[in-house]
Enzyme design. Structure first.
Site, PDB file in Angstrom:
ATOM      1  N   TYR A  84       3.297   7.343   0.249  1.00 52.16           N
ATOM      2  CA  TYR A  84       2.418   6.278  -0.242  1.00 52.16           C
ATOM      3  C   TYR A  84       1.398   5.940   0.840  1.00 52.16           C
ATOM      4  O   TYR A  84       1.559   6.293   2.012  1.00 52.16           O
ATOM      5  CB  TYR A  84       3.214   5.034  -0.661  1.00 52.16           C
ATOM      6  CG  TYR A  84       3.763   4.207   0.475  1.00 52.16           C
ATOM      7  CD1 TYR A  84       3.032   3.150   1.006  1.00 52.16           C
ATOM      8  CD2 TYR A  84       5.012   4.475   1.017  1.00 52.16           C
ATOM      9  CE1 TYR A  84       3.544   2.386   2.049  1.00 52.16           C
ATOM     10  CE2 TYR A  84       5.528   3.722   2.044  1.00 52.16           C
ATOM     11  CZ  TYR A  84       4.784   2.676   2.568  1.00 52.16           C
ATOM     12  OH  TYR A  84       5.281   1.929   3.601  1.00 52.16           O
ATOM     13  N   CYS A  85       0.338   5.260   0.408  1.00 55.78           N
ATOM     14  CA  CYS A  85      -0.703   4.815   1.339  1.00 55.78           C
ATOM     15  C   CYS A  85      -1.136   3.411   0.909  1.00 55.78           C
ATOM     16  O   CYS A  85      -0.307   2.641   0.420  1.00 55.78           O
ATOM     17  CB  CYS A  85      -1.872   5.812   1.360  1.00 55.78           C
ATOM     18  SG  CYS A  85      -2.719   5.984  -0.221  1.00 55.78           S
ATOM     19  N   GLN A  86      -2.396   3.089   1.045  1.00 52.11           N
ATOM     20  CA  GLN A  86      -2.886   1.773   0.649  1.00 52.11           C
ATOM     21  C   GLN A  86      -3.214   1.722  -0.842  1.00 52.11           C
ATOM     22  O   GLN A  86      -2.790   0.841  -1.547  1.00 52.11           O
ATOM     23  CB  GLN A  86      -4.119   1.390   1.477  1.00 52.11           C
ATOM     24  CG  GLN A  86      -4.622  -0.023   1.232  1.00 52.11           C
ATOM     25  CD  GLN A  86      -3.637  -1.088   1.638  1.00 52.11           C
ATOM     26  OE1 GLN A  86      -2.880  -0.926   2.593  1.00 52.11           O
ATOM     27  NE2 GLN A  86      -3.613  -2.193   0.914  1.00 52.11           N
ATOM     28  N   ILE A 112       0.494   0.997  -1.682  1.00 49.00           N
ATOM     29  CA  ILE A 112       1.344  -0.167  -1.441  1.00 49.00           C
ATOM     30  C   ILE A 112       0.793  -1.397  -2.168  1.00 49.00           C
ATOM     31  O   ILE A 112       1.534  -2.351  -2.414  1.00 49.00           O
ATOM     32  CB  ILE A 112       1.532  -0.429   0.076  1.00 49.00           C
ATOM     33  CG1 ILE A 112       2.696  -1.404   0.322  1.00 49.00           C
ATOM     34  CG2 ILE A 112       0.229  -0.908   0.706  1.00 49.00           C
ATOM     35  CD1 ILE A 112       3.085  -1.547   1.785  1.00 49.00           C
TER      36      ILE A 112
END
Length: 122
Positions: A84-86, A112
């Site tokens: 996952y990332c932003q 996220i």
């Protein structure tokens, strides 16, 4: 003449899109990842954001491997991996890199920003 220009524009855009995503990357929901975390299922959760982003907030039990460093990771290739990332862009890129490097059990959580469960701060 207009039809030819439109056809070329469509072909150009379709061609660019196919270069961005080379593999079908399986996605996984926040609720499924949360279930996996609470049931102690074995998997590796990777936050592919920068160290500073990770330290400001991350999902419990996640490890930080920035997308720029994901290609050099030495995880077990049979391990279930969730990235996952932003917002979902870097995680899709990281998942694609992992798949290209022989990791066969990779899932993209996306960003996220869609995570509604507990997070931690460093």
């Amino acid at each position: 003449m207009k039809k030819i220009i439109i056809i070329f524009m469509i072909l150009f855009l379709v061609g660019c899109k196919s270069e961005e995503v080379k593999f079908k990357i399986p996605s996984i929901t926040s609720s499924e990842v949360n279930r996996m975390l609470t049931s102690n299922e074995e998997f590796t959760l990777i936050d592919v954001r920068t160290k500073a982003e990770y330290e400001s907030e991350h999902i419990k039990d996640a490890i930080n491997i920035p997308v720029e460093e994901i290609e050099s990771t030495t995880l077990d290739k049979d391990t279930k991996i969730v990235v996952y990332c932003q917002s979902g862009n870097r995680s899709a890129k990281a998942a694609q890199i992992l798949i290209e490097n022989g990791y066969g059990n990779v899932y993209d959580l996306g960003g996220i920003i869609g995570w509604t469960y507990e997070t931690e701060r460093e």
